[in-house]
Design a protein around this motif. Structure first.
Motif, PDB file in Angstrom:
ATOM      1  N   GLU A 108      -6.838   5.584  -5.136  1.00 56.50           N
ATOM      2  CA  GLU A 108      -5.778   4.874  -4.419  1.00 56.50           C
ATOM      3  C   GLU A 108      -5.674   5.357  -2.977  1.00 56.50           C
ATOM      4  O   GLU A 108      -5.232   4.615  -2.093  1.00 56.50           O
ATOM      5  N   SER A 140      -7.815   3.127  -1.083  1.00 56.82           N
ATOM      6  CA  SER A 140      -7.154   1.826  -0.973  1.00 56.82           C
ATOM      7  C   SER A 140      -6.089   1.856   0.123  1.00 56.82           C
ATOM      8  O   SER A 140      -6.046   0.979   1.001  1.00 56.82           O
ATOM      9  N   GLN A 141      -5.233   2.872   0.083  1.00 55.67           N
ATOM     10  CA  GLN A 141      -4.157   2.977   1.065  1.00 55.67           C
ATOM     11  C   GLN A 141      -4.712   3.153   2.476  1.00 55.67           C
ATOM     12  O   GLN A 141      -4.232   2.542   3.443  1.00 55.67           O
ATOM     13  N   PHE A 159       6.446   1.890   5.710  1.00 55.50           N
ATOM     14  CA  PHE A 159       6.541   3.027   4.789  1.00 55.50           C
ATOM     15  C   PHE A 159       7.974   3.206   4.295  1.00 55.50           C
ATOM     16  O   PHE A 159       8.221   3.349   3.091  1.00 55.50           O
ATOM     17  N   GLN A 203       2.102   2.800  -3.194  1.00 50.43           N
ATOM     18  CA  GLN A 203       1.258   3.709  -3.957  1.00 50.43           C
ATOM     19  C   GLN A 203       1.815   5.132  -3.892  1.00 50.43           C
ATOM     20  O   GLN A 203       1.636   5.921  -4.821  1.00 50.43           O
ATOM     21  N   ALA A 218       0.830  -1.210   0.000  1.00 50.59           N
ATOM     22  CA  ALA A 218       0.000   0.000   0.000  1.00 50.59           C
ATOM     23  C   ALA A 218       0.863   1.258   0.000  1.00 50.59           C
ATOM     24  O   ALA A 218       0.550   2.237  -0.683  1.00 50.59           O
ATOM     25  N   ALA A 219       1.955   1.245   0.768  1.00 53.45           N
ATOM     26  CA  ALA A 219       2.842   2.412   0.801  1.00 53.45           C
ATOM     27  C   ALA A 219       3.516   2.637  -0.547  1.00 53.45           C
ATOM     28  O   ALA A 219       3.906   3.756  -0.876  1.00 53.45           O
ATOM     29  N   GLY A 270      -6.578  -1.436  -5.016  1.00 56.14           N
ATOM     30  CA  GLY A 270      -5.265  -0.921  -5.382  1.00 56.14           C
ATOM     31  C   GLY A 270      -4.686  -1.623  -6.593  1.00 56.14           C
ATOM     32  O   GLY A 270      -4.059  -0.995  -7.452  1.00 56.14           O
ATOM     33  N   VAL A 288      -3.065  10.837  -2.956  1.00 55.98           N
ATOM     34  CA  VAL A 288      -3.301   9.668  -2.109  1.00 55.98           C
ATOM     35  C   VAL A 288      -3.390  10.093  -0.644  1.00 55.98           C
ATOM     36  O   VAL A 288      -4.268   9.639   0.099  1.00 55.98           O
TER      37      VAL A 288
END
Length: 402
Positions: free
Chosen positions: A116, A119-120, A151, A33, A30-31, A93, A62
């Motif tokens: 996104e 999603s994140q 992250f 993104q 996810a990070a 995502g 985002v």
């Protein structure tokens, strides 16, 4: 024979490490993104010719979603179910990355970046809640420390593997690979966790009343609010330090190394904080120690500006202490929260405050450095640390939930 003799032995809960690591990998996906647009920023400028401002807005879109919808995401996850939100967010995502791999019009690309954000946000709210549920009490601070590194790890991986894919195969391959990665981890987690007996996947509906009334109740809850108040001063400072401090170094070679090493140092600090909070002291004490360390390092910086090597070393120490803040803040949430619903709300609030800090911090630090140079940076960091210490002390007054 007494009835008590027939009682079954108490089984100590065990940490499900495989599931925890997979959830951590979901956080990394996810990070990415954020990271995939950061590493490909120059290529996006060349391809779309939309200008640095518009392309930069696409990069930050985002985070804007988390800034606006952070708290409501925690409320929704607690009602719908954390696994549903997590898997749905990961699959969303994936679909959006596949669309981006076609290099659509800039307008459509911007829309996918906004989506996104949802999603994140779904991942950063649901995944740590599930990690806390899958962790034994004696490991919760440690697993939160591991989670807090996602992250920095995402940016490191994108800077290494993502840049290599980008240079060899172009933008389409970068986005396509991310789509495959995030979709795969979503599918894997669904099949691994859907029948896990430890997870109570029944939606939580204990919060009654209107939407805004519930939001105000969350903001008034110190168990959810104070970890986020500790966290927000980290995000506004770290992004600024990583962006502007290397520019204060005259040596070009050292400046290049600092750009690579500082994100890794802060990741080490986050994991270190989780370990300390697990085995040595409460997370609130770790946050207090971290902010005091940042303050002392900032003071030392003002006296070592003439030596580039010593300056870089002190900056590294400052960033190490700064990296300990998210590890301690994340560990506070399962320590203070009274139930999974409160945990999810805490993570949602953390996401919102984190995006607030990342939005407000850079222009504030940029102005201070432009006007006052290194002195402006030091004074602003000291002000930030004063608030960080205050909220760490307030959080320390709340009794942990056993």
């Amino acid at each position: 024979m007494s009835r008590s003799s027939f009682k079954s032995p108490v089984i100590e809960p065990k940490t499900q490490w495989l599931e925890v690591i997979l959830l951590w990998v979901a956080g990394i996906s996810a990070a990415m993104q954020f990271a995939k647009f950061s590493v490909s920023f120059d290529d996006l400028l060349v391809h779309y010719q939309a200008g640095a401002t518009s392309t930069g807005a696409a990069l930050s879109a985002v985070g804007l979603v988390g800034l606006v919808f952070g708290v409501s995401a925690g409320m929704i996850a607690s009602r719908v179910g954390y696994l549903k939100v997590l898997v749905g967010a990961l699959l969303l995502g994936g679909v959006l990355s596949f669309i981006q791999s076609t290099l659509p019009s800039f307008q459509l690309l911007f829309v996918t970046r906004m989506l996104e954000g949802f999603s994140q946000l779904g991942v950063v709210v649901a995944a740590p809640t599930l990690i806390a549920k899958l962790s034994a009490p004696q490991h919760k601070s440690l697993t939160m420390g591991i989670w807090g590194t996602f992250f920095g790890i995402a940016f490191a991986v994108c800077g290494w593997a993502g840049k290599s894919i980008l240079d060899q195969y172009g933008l389409q391959a970068l986005f396509l690979n991310h789509g495959v990665f995030i979709t795969t981890i979503g599918v894997v987690l669904f099949f691994i966790l859907r029948k896990n007996p430890v997870l109570d996947l029944v939606p939580v509906t204990e919060m009654q009343g209107g939407f805004f009334a519930q939001m105000m109740k969350i903001y008034r809850n110190p168990r959810a609010l104070l970890p986020s108040c500790v966290f927000v001063f980290y995000t506004c400072t770290l992004v600024s330090v990583l962006t502007y401090v290397p520019g204060l170094i005259d040596d070009a070679a050292l400046q290049k190394w600092m750009l690579i090493l500082l994100p890794l140092v802060t990741t080490c600090g986050t994991f270190l904080a989780g370990a300390i909070a697990q085995y040595l002291m409460r997370p609130q004490r770790v946050a207090l120690m971290a902010y005091l360390g940042v303050a002392v390092s900032a003071l030392v910086l003002s006296f070592v500006g003439d030596s580039a090597v010593v300056f870089c070393f002190v900056v590294g120490v400052l960033v190490l202490f700064l990296g300990m803040v998210p590890g301690s803040a994340l560990a506070m949430i399962p320590t203070l929260a009274r139930n999974p619903s409160e945990q999810a709300q805490g993570y949602g609030l953390l996401a919102q405050f984190g995006n607030l800090g990342a939005t407000v911090g850079p222009p504030t630090f940029a102005t201070a450095i432009a006007v006052y140079g290194l002195s402006g940076l030091v004074v602003l960091v000291l002000c930030v640390c004063a608030f960080g210490v205050l909220f760490s002390l307030l959080a320390g007054r709340i009794k942990a939930v056993v």
